[in-house]
Design a protein around this motif. Structure first.
Motif, mmCIF file in Angstrom:
data_model
loop_
_atom_site.group_PDB
_atom_site.id
_atom_site.type_symbol
_atom_site.label_atom_id
_atom_site.label_comp_id
_atom_site.label_asym_id
_atom_site.label_seq_id
_atom_site.Cartn_x
_atom_site.Cartn_y
_atom_site.Cartn_z
ATOM 1 N N LYS A 233 0.873 -1.180 0.000
ATOM 2 C CA LYS A 233 0.000 0.000 0.000
ATOM 3 C C LYS A 233 0.904 1.222 0.000
ATOM 4 O O LYS A 233 1.822 1.308 0.819
ATOM 5 N N GLY A 234 0.672 2.125 -0.912
ATOM 6 C CA GLY A 234 1.524 3.295 -1.031
ATOM 7 C C GLY A 234 2.112 3.389 -2.434
ATOM 8 O O GLY A 234 1.781 2.592 -3.309
ATOM 9 N N ASP A 235 2.962 4.385 -2.637
ATOM 10 C CA ASP A 235 3.555 4.608 -3.955
ATOM 11 C C ASP A 235 4.632 3.559 -4.219
ATOM 12 O O ASP A 235 5.633 3.478 -3.485
ATOM 13 N N SER A 236 4.434 2.792 -5.252
ATOM 14 C CA SER A 236 5.351 1.678 -5.490
ATOM 15 C C SER A 236 6.658 2.125 -6.157
ATOM 16 O O SER A 236 7.667 1.419 -6.081
ATOM 17 N N ARG A 237 6.648 3.287 -6.837
ATOM 18 C CA ARG A 237 7.814 3.659 -7.650
ATOM 19 C C ARG A 237 9.109 3.790 -6.840
ATOM 20 O O ARG A 237 10.112 3.183 -7.189
ATOM 21 N N GLU A 252 5.771 -5.922 -12.149
ATOM 22 C CA GLU A 252 4.454 -5.716 -11.566
ATOM 23 C C GLU A 252 3.426 -6.371 -12.457
ATOM 24 O O GLU A 252 3.406 -6.134 -13.671
ATOM 25 N N ARG A 256 -1.539 -5.934 -9.720
ATOM 26 C CA ARG A 256 -0.712 -5.131 -8.809
ATOM 27 C C ARG A 256 0.094 -5.964 -7.813
ATOM 28 O O ARG A 256 0.358 -5.528 -6.688
ATOM 29 N N THR A 278 10.971 3.601 2.175
ATOM 30 C CA THR A 278 10.202 4.361 1.175
ATOM 31 C C THR A 278 8.762 4.591 1.613
ATOM 32 O O THR A 278 7.945 5.096 0.853
ATOM 33 N N VAL A 280 6.178 2.523 2.433
ATOM 34 C CA VAL A 280 5.040 1.716 1.952
ATOM 35 C C VAL A 280 4.767 0.588 2.938
ATOM 36 O O VAL A 280 5.667 0.162 3.671
#
Lengths: 303, 290
Positions: A233-237, A252, A256, A278, A280
């Motif tokens: 959960k959160g920005d994967s980048r 990916e 997801r 990061t 996540v």
């Protein structure tokens, strides 16, 4: 060992089909993989004794591949990829005919033809003309003719091509049964990686005429990397960038899920450290088995 | 279809045999398949009509007095000599029937194997290319010899039986050898001819049409060109004319065409060589796996 080849070279004119391939195979079920033009067919041709290698040597079932081709062909069975039949024949005549050509006495070939046709599931249809057979039945018939002389080693070329899912499962079950409990070794050349994965314990991958990888399936999976599947959960980048900078490969999927290929020797806690770093949340974490598809892609250098 | 593994797999505990003629199963199976074809038995029986007629002729020749009322003095019609044998062996009807039979039995010999990919199965067995060729050629040998060599030898034997003495044998001791030689020549030529055309197409029907058309067309070409140029050498274009010229030479009879007999032998031999070359290229063991 059933197959031993050393430094095999073969060229068609200027095109190198095999370039120094060395193999020692003695496993029950061996998968032969490779993209088109990898040299699989040339290797099979040499193993069956149709081509003599320009350099190198080898043995199949202790028979020399350059001098004892006839003896090799008597001791191996071959199931080709294409549909093969002789119009006008029924399957008993067809199967016993190829048994006779292998050197079996006529009556024994006939008796044996009935047995193997029952074994492959064509018992009730054995007196029907071959032209009326469905694709699945033709596939079983090819297997029957390859088995009729009770070979010690079976070469199967794309054994499940042109089959519906049910037919494919049935043929795979047969091959599994042959390789696991009938004291017969099987070499399967196939493009369907899932088939190889479900049957073979040993895999040989050829690429551009050279050996790209070989080994027991478990070993190959372990040697290269560990595969983890996670959901976050959160920005994967930034998370993906952090993992990649740590030497991992990340894919990916459409739903997801992140597939993380972690080089061997690395600790999986690095994934959690990257997540913490990061910002996540890891919501799902599974250590997955690397599929043959992953292995194949890595060996031949394609995505 | 029954359930898989309705019966279990058991290992075969027999021993392989080394056949003196590894090609024999191919021949036997192909002959059996030929007889299963529609109308084949009808044509096969029909091809024996000349043999029966000539055999009756041999009988009548020995009982000529009983049948004189049928001939009204022309008993020369039934003189049994090498010319009688040559007339049977090189007769238009017999050659036509043999070609017809071969279109039924021989057209698919190789073309079916190419079309249905079975060459790879043959060559995955311990047989050589030569065994495959001999297996297929022997089918042609069988049908041609059964209509030439067998009747020829039966005629000779029955002539001795009907006459009750060996005068015929003493007069023509070389005749059985000539029967062998001509039957052998015709058989080998037709085997190469049939297999050549069979190897050229995957379609058995085209092969049948080609076999028949080339035989008839070569004779028509000869007829048309001879009508225009009046040159006897034009008979070299005709398959039938070359066979008849070679047959007349073998039986020591007057040549039907005014050119040296060796030219016909050369033409027939050239077709065989061409066929061998094409067969060598078309039937290749290395093509068993693509």
């Amino acid at each position: 060992m059933s197959i031993e080849v050393k430094d095999l070279h073969f060229s068609y004119g200027n095109v190198k089909a095999l370039n120094g391939v060395s193999l020692t195979l003695g496993h029950r079920a061996i998968g032969l993989l490779g993209p088109n033009g990898a040299g699989k067919s040339t290797l099979l041709r040499i193993l069956l004794g149709f081509l003599v290698p320009q350099k190198g040597e080898g043995k199949v079932l202790d028979f020399d591949i350059s001098r004892e081709q006839t003896l090799i062909r008597r001791s191996v069975g071959y199931m080709p990829e294409d549909d093969c039949l002789i119009p006008g024949m029924d399957s008993v005549t067809f199967t016993s005919f190829f048994g006779e050509l292998a050197g079996m006495p006529r009556q024994e070939a006939m008796k044996r033809a009935h047995e193997v046709l029952f074994y492959v599931g064509l018992g009730e249809a054995r007196y029907r003309r071959l032209e009326t057979y469905s694709s699945g039945m033709k596939q079983r018939l090819k297997l029957a003719q390859a088995l009729v002389h009770d070979p010690k080693l079976l070469f199967l070329d794309e054994p499940t091509s042109n089959l519906d899912p049910q037919g494919r499962v049935e043929i795979l079950n047969l091959i599994k049964d042959i390789s696991s409990s009938k004291n017969m070794q099987v070499l399967i050349s196939s493009h369907i990686l899932a088939d190889i994965e479900s049957i073979c314990s040993y895999v040989v991958i050829l690429n551009k005429g050279e050996l790209a990888a070989q080994g027991r399936m478990e070993d190959l999976r372990e040697i290269h990397y560990s595969l983890y599947e996670i959901k976050i959960k959160g920005d994967s980048r930034p998370f993906v960038r952090a993992l990649e900078s740590a030497g991992c490969k990340v894919d990916e999927t459409e739903d997801r899920i992140l597939k993380i290929y972690m080089p061997s020797g690395r600790d999986r806690t690095e994934i959690f450290r990257a997540a913490t770093g990061t910002g996540v949340q890891v919501r799902h974490f599974v250590k997955s088995q690397t599929s043959l598809e992953d292995l194949f892609a890595q060996a031949v250098g394609v995505d | 279809m029954t359930t898989i593994r309705e019966k279990g797999y058991a290992h075969w505990d027999g021993e392989f045999i080394d056949r003196r003629f590894p090609w024999w199963p191919i021949t036997r199976t192909s002959i059996k398949l030929a007889f299963q074809r529609k109308h084949f038995k009808f044509f096969f029986s029909g091809a024996f009509i000349p043999a029966v007629v000539f055999l009756v002729g041999i009988y009548i020749s020995e009982r000529i007095e009983d049948f004189r009322f049928m001939f009204k003095g022309s008993d020369k019609l039934l003189v049994i000599n090498p010319a009688y044998f040559k007339t049977y062996m090189t007769g238009d009807f017999l050659l036509f029937m043999i070609v017809m039979l071969l279109t039924f039995s021989g057209a698919g010999l190789i073309s079916d194997d190419i079309k249905h990919n079975s060459l790879q199965l043959y060559f995955s067995r311990p047989i050589r290319k030569m065994d495959y060729f001999l297996g297929k050629a022997s089918v042609i040998f069988f049908f041609t010899l059964v209509l030439t060599l067998v009747p020829g030898l039966i005629f000779f034997f029955m002539k001795l039986v009907f006459s009750g003495n060996f005068d015929f044998f003493l007069a023509y001791p070389w005749l059985p050898l000539a029967v062998f030689a001509y039957a052998g020549l015709l058989t080998v030529f037709l085997a190469f001819y049939t297999l050549l055309i069979s190897a050229l197409s995957k379609n058995r029907r085209y092969v049948s049409i080609m076999m028949f058309t080339i035989y008839i067309f070569s004779e028509s070409i000869h007829g048309i060109l001879f009508g225009i140029f009046r040159n006897p050498y034009l008979a070299l274009f005709s398959i039938k004319a070359n066979i008849q010229q070679a047959g007349a030479a073998i039986f020591g009879q007057k040549l039907p065409y005014a050119f040296p007999q060796y030219l016909s032998f050369l033409v027939l031999g050239a077709v065989c060589l061409l066929s061998a070359y094409v067969l060598k290229r078309r039937i290749r063991g290395v093509e068993v796996i693509r």
